[in-house]
Design an enzyme around this catalytic site. Structure first.
Site, PDB file in Angstrom:
ATOM      1  N   TYR A 197       1.224  -1.653  -0.162  1.00  0.00           N
ATOM      2  CA  TYR A 197      -0.125  -0.172  -0.181  1.00  0.00           C
ATOM      3  C   TYR A 197       1.204   0.723  -0.375  1.00  0.00           C
ATOM      4  O   TYR A 197       0.466   2.460  -0.518  1.00  0.00           O
ATOM      5  CB  TYR A 197      -1.066   0.499   1.282  1.00  0.00           C
ATOM      6  CG  TYR A 197      -2.211  -1.023   1.534  1.00  0.00           C
ATOM      7  CD1 TYR A 197      -2.191  -1.818   0.173  1.00  0.00           C
ATOM      8  CD2 TYR A 197      -3.317  -1.478   2.600  1.00  0.00           C
ATOM      9  CE1 TYR A 197      -3.075  -2.694   0.085  1.00  0.00           C
ATOM     10  CE2 TYR A 197      -4.054  -1.745   2.196  1.00  0.00           C
ATOM     11  CZ  TYR A 197      -3.921  -3.202   0.892  1.00  0.00           C
ATOM     12  OH  TYR A 197      -5.487  -3.690   1.134  1.00  0.00           O
ATOM     13  N   LYS A 220       3.630 -15.604   2.559  1.00  0.00           N
ATOM     14  CA  LYS A 220       3.087 -16.429   0.708  1.00  0.00           C
ATOM     15  C   LYS A 220       4.821 -16.351   0.338  1.00  0.00           C
ATOM     16  O   LYS A 220       5.505 -16.458  -0.371  1.00  0.00           O
ATOM     17  CB  LYS A 220       3.134 -15.075  -0.141  1.00  0.00           C
ATOM     18  CG  LYS A 220       2.378 -16.396  -1.204  1.00  0.00           C
ATOM     19  CD  LYS A 220       1.036 -17.626  -0.850  1.00  0.00           C
ATOM     20  CE  LYS A 220       1.192 -17.967  -2.436  1.00  0.00           C
ATOM     21  NZ  LYS A 220       0.589 -19.994  -2.129  1.00  0.00           N
ATOM     22  N   ASP A 230      -3.583 -18.272   1.822  1.00  0.00           N
ATOM     23  CA  ASP A 230      -4.102 -19.276   1.190  1.00  0.00           C
ATOM     24  C   ASP A 230      -4.795 -20.323   1.610  1.00  0.00           C
ATOM     25  O   ASP A 230      -6.008 -20.319   2.337  1.00  0.00           O
ATOM     26  CB  ASP A 230      -3.991 -19.675  -0.354  1.00  0.00           C
ATOM     27  CG  ASP A 230      -2.606 -20.239  -0.087  1.00  0.00           C
ATOM     28  OD1 ASP A 230      -1.357 -19.964   0.772  1.00  0.00           O
ATOM     29  OD2 ASP A 230      -2.349 -20.877  -1.436  1.00  0.00           O
ATOM     30  N   ASP A 248      -5.452  -7.049   5.722  1.00  0.00           N
ATOM     31  CA  ASP A 248      -6.452  -6.584   5.236  1.00  0.00           C
ATOM     32  C   ASP A 248      -7.217  -7.233   4.795  1.00  0.00           C
ATOM     33  O   ASP A 248      -9.104  -7.219   5.217  1.00  0.00           O
ATOM     34  CB  ASP A 248      -6.129  -5.130   4.098  1.00  0.00           C
ATOM     35  CG  ASP A 248      -7.525  -4.128   3.026  1.00  0.00           C
ATOM     36  OD1 ASP A 248      -8.520  -4.965   4.688  1.00  0.00           O
ATOM     37  OD2 ASP A 248      -6.824  -3.614   2.835  1.00  0.00           O
ATOM     38  N   ASP A 305     -10.953  -8.559   7.535  1.00  0.00           N
ATOM     39  CA  ASP A 305     -12.303  -9.011   7.470  1.00  0.00           C
ATOM     40  C   ASP A 305     -13.090 -10.002   6.770  1.00  0.00           C
ATOM     41  O   ASP A 305     -14.072 -10.136   6.595  1.00  0.00           O
ATOM     42  CB  ASP A 305     -12.709  -8.041   5.829  1.00  0.00           C
ATOM     43  CG  ASP A 305     -12.115  -6.476   5.665  1.00  0.00           C
ATOM     44  OD1 ASP A 305     -12.066  -5.437   6.490  1.00  0.00           O
ATOM     45  OD2 ASP A 305     -12.451  -6.146   4.108  1.00  0.00           O
TER      46      ASP A 305
END
Length: 357
Positions: free
Chosen positions: A141, A191, A223, A247, A251
């Protein structure tokens, strides 16, 4: 000693839900003689409309002077077509970066009264209590270079995911210390089989484990972590990860609790000065209708008192008041089920205040 809280309602449902949290703040301020004073500042689209900037200097200076910030929500389709660096979301990113708010804490706690509101079976989520620690001021970001350019006659979008060792170690320390006061279990999500930046992440977190021998440390690819959150979420206690993965996973975890309208968050600097906000967005489709759920914002206020003002006793009182209201059967539309009483934003806020005694 007097403490200053800056209130930044923002856009969409932000002013409505923050107004209810301020009701609660005023009630506990009086009840416990906390000596808290408040100020207000514009941020996001509402700030752009007045100042042409989603984070005007006057708002940033007030934020720097405050002991903590109670934040609502930002954004909406009204501002989707303005230049990218003036959009509401850029104001929040600049605020986090300017204040050094690198540690985002997102608890996913299921109140027992809402077990039936979760999208998963009650036996899967009953007793759920997860804390996601998300690095907030680095990663993709904020990484440079970024942008959209033309190559070989077509547009190409690009972003850079970058972390240095000190950034990883800083957020890792927060996560380890929180794990120490909880169940002493820490999962680091990466990852590393594909992304070198998260290979470094995994190496640094692994190296820190020796400093916290009581904490059981494990690692999981993002994942698999996403799958495990909906398969067996109660296996987790504290989860630490980077900005992008945090993020998304936080959620996802929100839906385990019945509604994203129930999830608070804290974004802290190295001295525990923080910005406290609900995890949900500005919900412009229901703004002004008085039906938004204010409980995530009220619980964010609880986190503010717990972490920045070091009044865990008052935070406990607020959380018990929320649980009492839920036990009484009051529900906003997002968490309503048959047999409960549907209430609006203001009525829910008033009920929490009443439950404070």
């Amino acid at each position: 000693m007097s403490k200053k809280i800056l209130v930044m309602p923002g856009d969409g449902i932000g002013p409505e839900i923050v107004a209810e949290a301020v009701k609660v703040l005023n009630a506990v301020n009086k009840k416990f003689d906390l000596g808290i004073s408040t100020d207000e500042a514009l941020v996001g689209g509402s700030a752009y409309d007045v100042h042409g900037d989603p984070l005007p200097e006057v708002s940033l200076e007030k934020a720097r002077a405050a002991d903590a910030i109670l934040f609502g929500s930002i954004g909406g389709p009204k501002w989707d077509t303005i230049e990218r660096d003036k959009r509401p979301e850029r104001g929040l990113l600049r605020l986090r970066s300017s204040l050094g708010l690198f540690a985002n804490l997102r608890p996913a706690i299921l109140f027992p009264q809402l077990a039936s509101a979760s999208s998963l079976k009650p036996e899967i989520v009953s007793g759920l209590d997860i804390l996601i620690v998300r690095e907030l001021t680095g990663g993709i970001y904020f990484g440079q270079p970024r942008g959209i350019r033309v190559e070989n006659g077509e547009r190409v979008g690009f972003n850079t995911d970058v972390y240095n060792e000190s950034e990883i170690r800083r957020i890792g320390r927060v996560a380890f210390e929180l794990a120490m006061v909880r169940d002493k279990k820490l999962l680091s999500v990466d990852k590393a089989n594909v992304l070198e930046v998260t290979e470094l992440w995994k190496e640094v977190i692994t190296s820190m484990a020796a400093e916290y021998p009581e904490v059981q440390v494990s690692h999981m690819y993002v994942d698999n972590a996403a799958m495990q959150l909906v398969r067996a979420p109660k296996q987790f206690d504290v989860i630490v990860t980077g900005n992008l993965f945090g993020d998304i996973l936080s959620d996802e975890a929100a839906m385990l609790t019945g509604s994203i309208g129930m999830l608070p968050s804290a974004s802290l600097d190295e001295n525990r000065k923080g910005l406290y906000e609900p995890c949900h967005g500005s919900a412009p489709d229901i703004a002004g209708q008085g039906i938004a759920n204010p409980l995530a914002t009220i619980l964010s206020l609880s986190m503010l008192l717990r972490y920045s003002l070091e009044r865990a006793d008052v935070a406990d009182v607020i959380e018990k008041a929320v649980e009492q209201v839920l036990e009484g059967g009051l529900r906003t539309a997002d968490i309503w089920t048959e047999g409960c009483r549907k209430v609006g934003t203001a009525e829910m806020g008033d009920a929490v205040v009443a439950a404070l005694g």
